[in-house]
Write a protein that holds these residues in place. Structure first.
Motif, PDB file in Angstrom:
ATOM      1  N   SER A 193       1.186   9.601 -16.151  1.00 18.81           N
ATOM      2  CA  SER A 193       1.130   8.692 -14.995  1.00 18.81           C
ATOM      3  C   SER A 193       1.382   9.447 -13.698  1.00 18.81           C
ATOM      4  O   SER A 193       0.753   9.173 -12.674  1.00 18.81           O
ATOM      5  N   GLN A 235      -0.341   1.354 -15.186  1.00 15.46           N
ATOM      6  CA  GLN A 235       0.183   1.142 -16.540  1.00 15.46           C
ATOM      7  C   GLN A 235       0.847  -0.232 -16.634  1.00 15.46           C
ATOM      8  O   GLN A 235       0.675  -0.947 -17.595  1.00 15.46           O
ATOM      9  N   ASP A 279      -4.611   3.843 -16.754  1.00 12.84           N
ATOM     10  CA  ASP A 279      -3.360   4.303 -17.353  1.00 12.84           C
ATOM     11  C   ASP A 279      -2.984   3.377 -18.505  1.00 12.84           C
ATOM     12  O   ASP A 279      -2.511   2.266 -18.285  1.00 12.84           O
ATOM     13  N   GLU A 280      -3.207   3.838 -19.708  1.00 11.77           N
ATOM     14  CA  GLU A 280      -2.976   3.060 -20.932  1.00 11.77           C
ATOM     15  C   GLU A 280      -3.587   1.664 -20.833  1.00 11.77           C
ATOM     16  O   GLU A 280      -2.885   0.661 -20.940  1.00 11.77           O
TER      17      GLU A 280
HETATM   18 MG   LIG Z   1       2.678   6.507 -18.070  1.00 13.93          MG
END
Ligand SMILES: [Mg+2]
Ligand SMILES: Nc1ncnc2c1ncn2[C@@H]1O[C@H](COP(=O)(O)OP(=O)(O)OP(=O)(O)O)[C@@H](O)[C@H]1O
Lengths: 366, 310
Positions: free
Chosen positions: B44, B84, B160-161
């Protein structure tokens, strides 16, 4: 610097309205707080002191002494709750908090009157409470009903109270209340509005978009300017309908003046939002900035009575200037153009604090 | 082939912690680039630096040919960043959120309505348009987030994810959508903890404690794994694992279901025989088979090496 986009400012303002519409507590506060404060200050907080508990010792017990007591009671400042045998007893009752005033008439009262040898009687007061002290001072001026006394001559000056001869406190308080409530809610709402985005993680997305800090700031304050107008309108409406507050100046001047004040005090909220990391911190900082304004602006205590340093400090606060503006317009029928001395400090405050807030606001996370 | 992202010695400290440590990477345009690594390895943080949200302590990066340190704002109008953590407004409806984003990106009025309709449909959110975003399920939220950050059709997408809470079926649709975008020229940088997703990327980077420990295409990474992989099937996997781990030639043993994957030093000539002998000495029964490395082996190998260093 890139050009500001009106569409983006509007988008942010619109979004802020959506938040408000769904946040019933805040929406309730917008309306509830001014109503509550106006009623509280209008009804409960009354600077005319009435019905102080008093004890009496009348050692003379003549028609003149009884007339004096009757006159004192007739002022409504005091009411007799107990009769005592000696001044010592009065002192003890004051110490115990049972009475605030003790009226002592000595046995030679008539002789003193006849010989014009003041003091004729004595007031014992509980001056641990400054309000009582003030009231007692008034009582001490009470003239005595006796032809023989020439003390009752007219003063040097005749007093002409121009704007509030009946000395009704809502007339002083309600216009000022507009400023106090706006200072509190405007700063708090704006500060919270931005800190909340940071706390909830919205800001990470927002600052990755092309939105500019100034667009964000302006968009954020627009809804609160509207809210400010709703609040002062409510306060004024209540003041006029419940407490007969006279509105002597024009509404246009009032609203324009209020608008300038709202915009300048809002910037303080923006600045706080760039300092506070959490909503709780924003709350604390808001109160920290609010208290000195409340105390020093001339709303609670007379401005002229404050030390020089405090006065200089108070001149920095938007509230101080707005109080003068609003009292001028509402009570004295002043026009805005007569009040430029109070307007430019507000504009200056806006420019300086807005610049500070915009400079401090970074489109970054660190 | 042109380059979408290029970093040179990209580094970020948080106090004493080195979250990202001299990362050098190149992401070609029009590809899906996967970011792998254990929790806290700096994925991140790297993305945030590439988006201009964090200033690098050292080094730099150019994104779509723009230096992020010089002109982060120029980058921002060309990228989409799906954070995220859910970062849309929970007290706004699905449609209001999309509306807001479309206005922020200054899309034209007609474009806007059209794009929002398309996105709602594409992400299966049309019947949720009036629902508050905060009341969406985890997977629905992630679909909404992706719909929001792709609304303005960015050239470069940071995810992000994006699928951490998405069910397998929706994950497949998610990836089909990504491939659609890539076909139209978009570049995607995506972080994930799922090996099946990693395998779909054109190229991968594995980060460990801020250091880029491996990169390349999934195929290449698996082919060039500096270890042999022996699959061990046994009824007593726990004991077998302990025995194998004691051997210095064994780098690591991972349990995959009822089987074990043993990573053996490449200089061991016949790894199956070597491990078989070791198990026989302890009179343990097991069937052993040399297998082709999979991505998980690559991941274990890459992140283990540095752990041992430190
Ligand atoms: Mg992360
Ligand atoms: N603002 C910050 N202040 C201090 N430390 C931070 C900050 N942001 C990240 N870190 C630290 O930097 C390291 C890398 O964090 P990062 O969020 O980049 O990890 P990640 O690879 O995204 O992990 P995950 O897979 O759990 O999302 C972590 O050790 C984290 O604790």
């Amino acid at each position: 610097m890139r050009l500001l986009s009106g569409a983006r400012i509007l988008a942010i303002a619109k979004k802020e309205f959506f938040h408000l519409r769904r946040d019933h507590l805040t929406a309730g506060m917008v309306v509830g707080l001014p109503i509550m404060m106006t009623l509280l200050f209008g009804y409960a907080i009354n600077q005319d002191v009435r019905n102080l508990n008093a004890g009496v010792v009348d050692e003379a017990n003549t028609s003149a002494s009884r007339a004096l007591i009757a006159d004192a009671v007739a002022t409504q400042v005091m009411r007799i709750v107990s009769r005592a045998g000696s001044p010592r007893e009065l002192e003890q009752m004051i110490a115990a908090g049972r009475i605030s005033l003790g009226l002592y008439i000595p046995s030679d009262f008539e002789e003193r009157l006849a010989q014009s040898r003041p003091p004729f009687a004595q007031l014992l007061i509980d001056d641990s409470d400054p309000i009582v002290l003030g009231a007692a001072r008034g009582l001490a001026q009470l003239p005595i009903r006796q032809q023989a006394i020439k003390k009752d001559s007219p003063g040097t000056f005749e007093l002409r109270a121009l704007y509030n001869p009946e000395r009704r406190s809502p007339v002083f308080i309600v216009p000022g209340l507009c400023g106090v409530i706006l200072t509190l809610t405007m700063v708090l709402f704006t500060a919270i509005a931005i800190v909340r985005e940071r706390e909830r993680g919205n800001l990470e997305l927002l600052i990755t978009t092309p939105v500019q800090p100034l667009e964000l700031m302006i968009g954020k304050i627009i809804p609160y300017v509207f809210i400010g107008y709703i609040q002062i309108s409510l306060i004024l409406l209540l003041g006029v309908s419940l407490f007969d507050v006279p509105v002597r100046g024009t509404m246009l001047d009032f609203y324009v003046g209020a608008g300038i004040f709202v915009i300048s005090t809002l910037t303080l909220g923006l600045l706080i939002s760039t300092i506070a990391e959490t909503q709780f911190q924003a709350f604390q900082l808001t109160f920290m900035s609010f208290l000195p304004q409340l105390l020093l602006s001339g709303f609670m205590f007379p401005f002229e009575g404050m030390p020089r340093a405090a006065q200089y400090l108070a001149e920095l606060f938007p509230l101080t200037h707005f109080l003068r503006i609003v009292r001028g317009i509402v009570l004295r029928d002043a026009t805005l153009s007569m009040l430029t001395n109070e307007i430019w400090p507000l504009v200056l405050f806006f420019v300086v604090v807005m610049a500070l807030a915009t400079a401090r606001f970074r489109k970054r996370l660190d | 082939m042109t380059i979408a992202i290029e970093t040179h010695d990209l580094t970020r400290h948080f106090g004493d912690l080195v979250a990202v440590d001299h990362v050098n990477m190149q992401v070609p345009k029009g590809s899906i680039y996967g970011f792998l690594g254990p929790n806290g390895c700096g994925k991140s943080t790297t993305i945030r630096m590439l988006c201009g949200l964090l200033i690098p302590t050292e080094g730099g990066a150019s994104v779509l040919g723009i230096d992020v340190l010089d002109d982060p704002e120029a980058v921002k109008s060309k990228i989409g960043y799906m954070t995220q953590r859910f970062s849309l407004y929970e007290d706004l409806t699905v449609r209001e959120n999309l509306q807001f984003m479309s206005e922020i990106y200054q899309m034209s009025r007609t474009d806007r309505a059209q794009r929002i309709r398309v996105q709602l449909k594409k992400f299966g959110l049309d019947d949720r348009a009036r629902q508050l975003a905060g009341t969406l399920s985890g997977g629905q939220r992630q679909r909404l987030s992706l719909a929001a950050v792709t609304l303005h059709e960015p050239e470069l997408l940071f995810l992000d994810e994006p699928t951490s809470a998405v069910d397998p079926e929706s994950r497949r649709e998610f990836w089909e959508f990504l491939f659609d975008m890539v076909d139209r020229g978009t570049t995607v940088l995506v972080t994930t903890h799922f090996m099946d997703e990693a395998e779909r990327c054109h190229a991968l980077a594995i980060l460990d404690q801020g250091v880029l420990v491996a990169d390349g295409s999934p195929k290449q990474l698996m082919a060039e794994l500096p270890a042999s992989v022996v699959e061990v099937a046994s009824d007593t996997t726990r004991i077998v694992r302990e025995v194998l781990l004691e051997l210095s030639e064994v780098i690591d043993v991972a349990q995959l279901g009822s089987r074990l994957h043993a990573l053996v030093q490449p200089d061991v000539q016949n790894p199956t025989a070597f491990l078989g002998a070791a198990l026989e000495r302890k009179s343990l029964l097991a069937s052993l088979k040399l297998v082709a490395p999979n991505l998980e082996d690559v991941f274990v190998m890459a992140t283990l090496g540095r752990g041992a260093d430190r």
